[in-house]
Design an enzyme around this catalytic site. Sequence first.
Site, PDB file in Angstrom:
ATOM      1  N   ARG A  19      22.507  10.061   7.356  1.00 57.46           N
ATOM      2  CA  ARG A  19      22.255   8.612   7.446  1.00 57.46           C
ATOM      3  C   ARG A  19      22.603   7.923   6.122  1.00 57.46           C
ATOM      4  NH1 ARG A  19      19.870   4.642   4.671  1.00 57.46           N
ATOM      5  NH2 ARG A  19      18.211   6.097   4.137  1.00 57.46           N
ATOM      6  N   ASP A  20      21.833   8.192   5.087  1.00 58.49           N
ATOM      7  CA  ASP A  20      22.042   7.466   3.824  1.00 58.49           C
ATOM      8  C   ASP A  20      23.424   7.788   3.277  1.00 58.49           C
ATOM      9  OD1 ASP A  20      21.433   5.820   1.721  1.00 58.49           O
ATOM     10  OD2 ASP A  20      19.792   7.020   0.931  1.00 58.49           O
ATOM     11  N   CYS A  51      24.703   2.857  -1.191  1.00 59.45           N
ATOM     12  CA  CYS A  51      24.049   1.857  -0.342  1.00 59.45           C
ATOM     13  C   CYS A  51      25.029   0.709  -0.171  1.00 59.45           C
ATOM     14  CB  CYS A  51      22.751   1.361  -0.975  1.00 59.45           C
ATOM     15  SG  CYS A  51      22.007   0.031   0.004  1.00 59.45           S
ATOM     16  N   HIS A  80      18.490   8.174  -6.066  1.00 59.01           N
ATOM     17  CA  HIS A  80      19.955   8.228  -6.107  1.00 59.01           C
ATOM     18  C   HIS A  80      20.349   8.673  -7.515  1.00 59.01           C
ATOM     19  CE1 HIS A  80      21.155   6.337  -2.189  1.00 59.01           C
ATOM     20  NE2 HIS A  80      19.842   6.142  -2.186  1.00 59.01           N
ATOM     21  N   HIS A 133      12.779   9.329  -3.519  1.00 58.61           N
ATOM     22  CA  HIS A 133      14.129   9.162  -2.967  1.00 58.61           C
ATOM     23  C   HIS A 133      15.004   8.633  -4.103  1.00 58.61           C
ATOM     24  CE1 HIS A 133      16.800   7.734   0.498  1.00 58.61           C
ATOM     25  NE2 HIS A 133      17.264   7.003  -0.506  1.00 58.61           N
TER      26      HIS A 133
HETATM   27  P1  HMG Z   1      20.204 -10.560  11.326  1.00 58.23           P
HETATM   28  O1  HMG Z   1      21.679 -10.911  11.359  1.00 58.23           O
HETATM   29  O2  HMG Z   1      19.288 -11.426  10.551  1.00 58.23           O
HETATM   30  O3  HMG Z   1      19.571 -10.317  12.785  1.00 58.23           O
HETATM   31  O4  HMG Z   1      20.096  -9.083  10.771  1.00 58.23           O
HETATM   32  P2  HMG Z   1      19.605 -11.104  14.113  1.00 58.23           P
HETATM   33  O5  HMG Z   1      18.311 -10.824  14.785  1.00 58.23           O
HETATM   34  O6  HMG Z   1      20.023 -12.550  13.896  1.00 58.23           O
HETATM   35  O7  HMG Z   1      20.766 -10.372  14.939  1.00 58.23           O
HETATM   36  C1  HMG Z   1      22.141 -10.479  14.611  1.00 58.23           C
HETATM   37  C2  HMG Z   1      22.940  -9.602  15.568  1.00 58.23           C
HETATM   38  O8  HMG Z   1      22.617  -8.245  15.373  1.00 58.23           O
HETATM   39  C3  HMG Z   1      22.628  -9.897  17.049  1.00 58.23           C
HETATM   40  O9  HMG Z   1      23.802  -9.615  17.778  1.00 58.23           O
HETATM   41  C4  HMG Z   1      21.598  -8.862  17.385  1.00 58.23           C
HETATM   42  O10 HMG Z   1      21.566  -8.536  18.752  1.00 58.23           O
HETATM   43  C5  HMG Z   1      22.100  -7.680  16.590  1.00 58.23           C
HETATM   44  P3  HMG Z   1      24.803 -10.787  18.282  1.00 58.23           P
HETATM   45  O11 HMG Z   1      23.932 -11.634  19.128  1.00 58.23           O
HETATM   46  O12 HMG Z   1      25.279 -11.482  17.025  1.00 58.23           O
HETATM   47  O13 HMG Z   1      25.885 -10.043  18.987  1.00 58.23           O
HETATM   48  N1  HMG Z   1      21.016  -6.762  16.229  1.00 58.23           N
HETATM   49  C6  HMG Z   1      21.027  -5.435  16.469  1.00 58.23           C
HETATM   50  N2  HMG Z   1      21.929  -4.629  17.065  1.00 58.23           N
HETATM   51  C7  HMG Z   1      21.621  -3.323  17.152  1.00 58.23           C
HETATM   52  N3  HMG Z   1      20.469  -2.792  16.661  1.00 58.23           N
HETATM   53  C8  HMG Z   1      19.569  -3.580  16.054  1.00 58.23           C
HETATM   54  C9  HMG Z   1      19.822  -4.943  15.942  1.00 58.23           C
HETATM   55  N4  HMG Z   1      19.137  -5.965  15.403  1.00 58.23           N
HETATM   56  C10 HMG Z   1      19.863  -7.074  15.594  1.00 58.23           C
HETATM   57  N5  HMG Z   1      18.459  -3.032  15.570  1.00 58.23           N
HETATM   58  C11 HMG Z   1      19.005  -6.952  10.646  1.00 58.23           C
HETATM   59  C12 HMG Z   1      18.845  -8.475  10.558  1.00 58.23           C
HETATM   60  C13 HMG Z   1      17.751  -6.345  10.075  1.00 58.23           C
HETATM   61  C14 HMG Z   1      19.206  -6.570  12.098  1.00 58.23           C
HETATM   62  C15 HMG Z   1      20.254  -6.556   9.824  1.00 58.23           C
HETATM   63  O14 HMG Z   1      20.134  -7.112   8.558  1.00 58.23           O
HETATM   64  C16 HMG Z   1      20.421  -5.071   9.728  1.00 58.23           C
HETATM   65  O15 HMG Z   1      20.657  -4.376  10.716  1.00 58.23           O
HETATM   66  N6  HMG Z   1      20.340  -4.523   8.483  1.00 58.23           N
HETATM   67  C17 HMG Z   1      20.462  -3.102   8.271  1.00 58.23           C
HETATM   68  C18 HMG Z   1      20.871  -2.847   6.864  1.00 58.23           C
HETATM   69  C19 HMG Z   1      20.927  -1.364   6.609  1.00 58.23           C
HETATM   70  O16 HMG Z   1      20.947  -0.552   7.513  1.00 58.23           O
HETATM   71  N7  HMG Z   1      21.003  -1.016   5.304  1.00 58.23           N
HETATM   72  C20 HMG Z   1      21.077   0.352   4.884  1.00 58.23           C
HETATM   73  C21 HMG Z   1      19.790   1.099   5.076  1.00 58.23           C
HETATM   74  S1  HMG Z   1      18.584   0.797   3.813  1.00 58.23           S
HETATM   75  C22 HMG Z   1      18.967   1.927   2.575  1.00 58.23           C
HETATM   76  O17 HMG Z   1      19.997   2.542   2.627  1.00 58.23           O
HETATM   77  C23 HMG Z   1      17.952   2.184   1.501  1.00 58.23           C
HETATM   78  C24 HMG Z   1      17.207   3.513   1.670  1.00 58.23           C
HETATM   79  O18 HMG Z   1      18.110   4.606   1.666  1.00 58.23           O
HETATM   80  C25 HMG Z   1      16.211   3.698   0.537  1.00 58.23           C
HETATM   81  C26 HMG Z   1      16.848   3.491  -0.834  1.00 58.23           C
HETATM   82  O19 HMG Z   1      17.810   4.160  -1.204  1.00 58.23           O
HETATM   83  O20 HMG Z   1      16.323   2.634  -1.513  1.00 58.23           O
HETATM   84  C27 HMG Z   1      16.410   3.515   2.991  1.00 58.23           C
HETATM   85 MG    MG Z   2      18.927   5.551  -0.168  1.00 55.42          MG
END
Ligand code: HMG
Ligand code: MG
Length: 307
Positions: free
Chosen positions: A20-21, A245, A214, A212
């Site tokens: 995933r990450d 990220c 990096h 966690h």
């Molecule tokens: P948004 O644009 O504000 O959401 O995003 P929305 O509700 O307005 O939806 C926009 C579109 O996305 C819509 O589709 C929704 O249906 C769709 P459209 O009508 O435009 O066709 N949608 C989805 N589709 C599938 N699955 C869903 C979903 N939700 C909405 N769950 C949102 C807000 C949170 C959804 C967006 O910002 C997002 O998905 N962000 C994810 C970011 C991400 O994954 N980042 C990486 C992970 S975090 C990380 O790596 C850190 C970590 O490792 C720890 C560390 O290292 O610190 C964990």
């Molecule tokens: Mg991470």
Amino acid sequence: MNEKANNQAPQIRLVEVGPRDGLQNESEPVSVDDKVTLINLLSEAGLRTIESGSFVAPRWVPQMANTDAVFRDIDRHDGVTYTALVPNLKGLEGAVASQVEEIAVFLAVSDAFSQKNINCTMAESITRVQPVVSAALEKGIKVRGYLSCVLGCPYAGEINPSTVASMSKQLIDMGCYEVSLGDTIGVGTSAAAYNLVKQVADVISVSQIAVHFHDTYGQALANIHAVLPLGVTVIDTAVAGLGGCPYAKGATGNVATEDVVYMLHGMQLNTGIDMQRLLDANRFISKRLGRPGSSRTANALLSAQEH
Ligand code: HMG
Ligand code: MG
């Protein structure tokens, strides 16, 4: 050389986040079959928690768009938990449909990063994940909480450990069983990591803390080593040091699973992981991505084995 796990119960649980990450950050698409093979190899190496994808908006993180197919195709081994990230109720629906047993919600400890990553403020993120956690728990799905940028934010700079402690407590009070403290951009040093974990352990149990780290600045192993004496027993790692990220430019991968296993086995701490099998996973994904991984241990062992 302590390459092999012994037969005792693991004293340290590694949470493998590479699929995933790690893979969320690849510029070229990675196929479902390749992800499935990687996850299967990791479970055969002894990893007992494998973060296998995320049910997020595909427009935001295209690499994770095939997570449902990944969950459909993996060989689910007894005793292995395959987890996924979920940002909202829509993501939870996807996880439930894919029979995911454990999810992770993810928040940041700065408003700026939160906006970039999940399009809302910290306060809004708490309000947003609350119903996700409740609904998951009602369905018997365990929930882990992530906090990003705990040792520094690419946009906001320094982070006050008390903010991290307060958000950790809110996640636990909400029903998360564990909080993973993410040094998303890898800027933390051992003293800062120690102080942070110590402060968070004042408000939640140390058994509920995972780290966690990096490895962007090459500090991850030192940071892990520094927090072990505080009683931390859960460490997030990524095979071959995969990752970064998408919302933290320049952030490199998580600390490599191989490097952490080598260090812990050298300290006579059991992980349940077989280094040779782990190297099979490393070889596989490095070949598929067309570049050697960043694990110093794996590169040394593989090169010694080739000669
Ligand atoms: P948004 O644009 O504000 O959401 O995003 P929305 O509700 O307005 O939806 C926009 C579109 O996305 C819509 O589709 C929704 O249906 C769709 P459209 O009508 O435009 O066709 N949608 C989805 N589709 C599938 N699955 C869903 C979903 N939700 C909405 N769950 C949102 C807000 C949170 C959804 C967006 O910002 C997002 O998905 N962000 C994810 C970011 C991400 O994954 N980042 C990486 C992970 S975090 C990380 O790596 C850190 C970590 O490792 C720890 C560390 O290292 O610190 C964990
Ligand atoms: Mg991470």
